[in-house]
Design a protein around this motif. Structure first.
Motif, mmCIF file in Angstrom:
data_model
loop_
_atom_site.group_PDB
_atom_site.id
_atom_site.type_symbol
_atom_site.label_atom_id
_atom_site.label_comp_id
_atom_site.label_asym_id
_atom_site.label_seq_id
_atom_site.Cartn_x
_atom_site.Cartn_y
_atom_site.Cartn_z
ATOM 1 N N UNK A 256 29.675 43.939 30.511
ATOM 2 C CA UNK A 256 29.381 45.116 31.638
ATOM 3 C C UNK A 256 28.527 46.228 30.750
ATOM 4 N N UNK A 257 28.021 46.485 30.397
ATOM 5 C CA UNK A 257 26.564 47.441 30.354
ATOM 6 C C UNK A 257 25.839 47.116 30.637
ATOM 7 N N UNK A 258 25.466 45.518 30.179
ATOM 8 C CA UNK A 258 23.885 45.085 30.772
ATOM 9 C C UNK A 258 24.040 45.099 32.560
ATOM 10 N N UNK A 259 25.127 44.746 32.790
ATOM 11 C CA UNK A 259 25.196 45.032 34.430
ATOM 12 C C UNK A 259 25.281 46.385 34.922
ATOM 13 N N UNK A 260 26.383 47.153 34.555
ATOM 14 C CA UNK A 260 26.311 48.303 35.111
ATOM 15 C C UNK A 260 24.728 49.259 34.898
ATOM 16 N N UNK B 140 20.649 53.161 36.379
ATOM 17 C CA UNK B 140 18.985 53.302 36.253
ATOM 18 C C UNK B 140 19.083 53.985 37.763
ATOM 19 N N UNK B 141 19.332 53.192 38.533
ATOM 20 C CA UNK B 141 18.627 53.774 40.019
ATOM 21 C C UNK B 141 19.398 55.349 40.628
ATOM 22 N N UNK B 142 20.897 55.456 39.509
ATOM 23 C CA UNK B 142 20.967 56.756 40.649
ATOM 24 C C UNK B 142 22.532 56.256 41.273
ATOM 25 N N UNK B 143 22.517 55.309 41.570
ATOM 26 C CA UNK B 143 23.590 55.023 42.898
ATOM 27 C C UNK B 143 24.712 55.027 42.169
ATOM 28 N N UNK B 144 24.901 55.445 41.437
ATOM 29 C CA UNK B 144 26.654 55.713 40.569
ATOM 30 C C UNK B 144 26.706 54.957 38.988
ATOM 31 N N UNK B 145 27.638 55.234 38.270
ATOM 32 C CA UNK B 145 27.749 54.635 37.309
ATOM 33 C C UNK B 145 27.985 52.977 37.216
ATOM 34 N N UNK B 146 28.220 51.972 38.287
ATOM 35 C CA UNK B 146 27.658 50.405 37.927
ATOM 36 C C UNK B 146 29.291 49.996 37.618
ATOM 37 N N UNK B 147 30.080 50.767 36.600
ATOM 38 C CA UNK B 147 31.412 50.126 36.090
ATOM 39 C C UNK B 147 32.282 49.040 37.456
ATOM 40 N N UNK B 148 32.421 50.127 37.740
ATOM 41 C CA UNK B 148 33.139 49.192 38.935
ATOM 42 C C UNK B 148 33.112 47.924 40.078
ATOM 43 N N UNK B 149 31.396 47.742 39.923
ATOM 44 C CA UNK B 149 31.224 46.904 39.998
ATOM 45 C C UNK B 149 31.334 45.700 38.815
ATOM 46 N N UNK C 169 30.465 39.094 38.069
ATOM 47 C CA UNK C 169 30.718 38.791 37.289
ATOM 48 C C UNK C 169 31.263 37.689 37.770
ATOM 49 N N UNK C 170 32.074 37.117 39.057
ATOM 50 C CA UNK C 170 33.055 36.357 39.814
ATOM 51 C C UNK C 170 32.350 36.017 40.546
ATOM 52 N N UNK C 171 30.990 36.573 41.168
ATOM 53 C CA UNK C 171 30.295 35.964 42.156
ATOM 54 C C UNK C 171 29.916 34.666 41.562
ATOM 55 N N UNK C 172 29.178 35.013 40.743
ATOM 56 C CA UNK C 172 28.386 34.419 39.908
ATOM 57 C C UNK C 172 29.037 32.998 38.947
ATOM 58 N N UNK C 173 30.763 32.947 39.616
ATOM 59 C CA UNK C 173 31.050 32.205 38.503
ATOM 60 C C UNK C 173 32.420 32.379 37.120
ATOM 61 N N UNK C 174 31.681 33.817 36.791
ATOM 62 C CA UNK C 174 31.950 33.907 35.683
ATOM 63 C C UNK C 174 33.478 34.557 35.951
ATOM 64 N N UNK C 175 34.260 34.631 34.651
ATOM 65 C CA UNK C 175 35.573 35.327 34.221
ATOM 66 C C UNK C 175 35.184 36.912 34.264
#
Length: 246
Positions: A99-103, A108-117, A122-128
């Motif tokens: 979750x930290x890797x993805x957020x 870094x780009x100041x587009x939010x905290x990323x946690x909600x995405x 994960x699901x869009x790349x076929x992972x739970x």
């Protein structure tokens, strides 16, 4: 989507100076997948790193999505193109949960905290979605590379730069990752530049291929050329024959 004119990259100073990329020019249309093939050390990964903004040693002109980019990129310029690296073991921090890797790119780009995405990424790349709480060592190589692809897509880039994305994976999972990349390209209208030494991967994924030798492009092949095994330069012919004999 990509315009490159007279791109040159050199490293070192004085007698140690080495010209790695030698004034290459090329373009990539929106939605196209361009392949770059050649022997190790020919400069193909350096081209990708220059496009991504990871390398600032380049000279020449680079435009992404119709906009010139600088050696020192703005946040908006960095978000245009993201890179998927060869090694899914080395490109993800071993002590960070997924979750930290993805957020992290979103933060870094100041587009939010990323946690909600994270879950949808994960699901869009076929992972739970439950994989968000895992560490990289708890995932297989193919699963890690899916995470790396999800991370590259977190900023919704228009361009993905793929540096040998399946070469570190078992043959059994290579096709799965390539099919995932094909599906994502079609769904999101992405533009790819794919570097690989595997001509089967190139033939499966690419609309057009540039053959690189010693920092220069020596041949350009269409999809029909690849299917017919047709080349226009002796080096390309030798490269293809060596690949089929291997």
């Amino acid at each position: 989507m990509i315009e490159v004119e007279e791109l040159a990259v050199a490293f070192g100073e004085g007698d140690a100076r080495r010209q790695v990329v030698k004034s290459v020019s090329f373009s990539v249309a929106r939605g196209e997948t361009l392949g770059i093939v050649g022997e190790s050390g020919c400069g193909k990964s350096t081209v990708l790193r220059s496009l991504a903004g990871l390398d600032r040693h380049w000279q020449g002109r680079i435009s992404l999505a119709g906009r010139p980019v600088d050696k020192r990129r703005t946040r908006d310029q960095l978000m245009l193109a993201q890179m998927v690296f060869q090694d899914p073991y080395g490109s993800i921090h071993p002590r960070h949960r997924i979750e930290r890797v993805l957020a992290e790119p979103v933060q870094a780009m100041k587009k939010g905290d990323g946690w909600d995405r994270v879950a949808s990424a994960l699901e869009q790349v076929g992972l739970p979605a439950a994989f968000a709480g895992r560490f990289p060592h708890e995932l297989s190589g193919g699963q890690r590379q899916r995470v790396a692809i999800a991370r590259a897509l977190m900023l919704e880039p228009e361009i993905l730069l793929l540096d040998e994305p399946t070469s570190a994976l078992d043959v059994s999972v290579q096709a799965e990752v390539l099919n995932l990349l094909s599906d994502l390209r079609d769904e999101r209208q992405l533009t790819y530049v794919l570097v690989s030494h595997d001509l089967a991967v190139i033939a499966h994924m690419c609309d057009r291929v540039l053959v690189m030798q010693d920092g220069r492009f020596v041949d350009e092949l269409t999809k029909d050329d690849l299917k017919a095994g047709r080349t226009h330069a002796q080096y390309s012919k030798d490269l293809f024959e060596a690949s089929f004999l291997a």
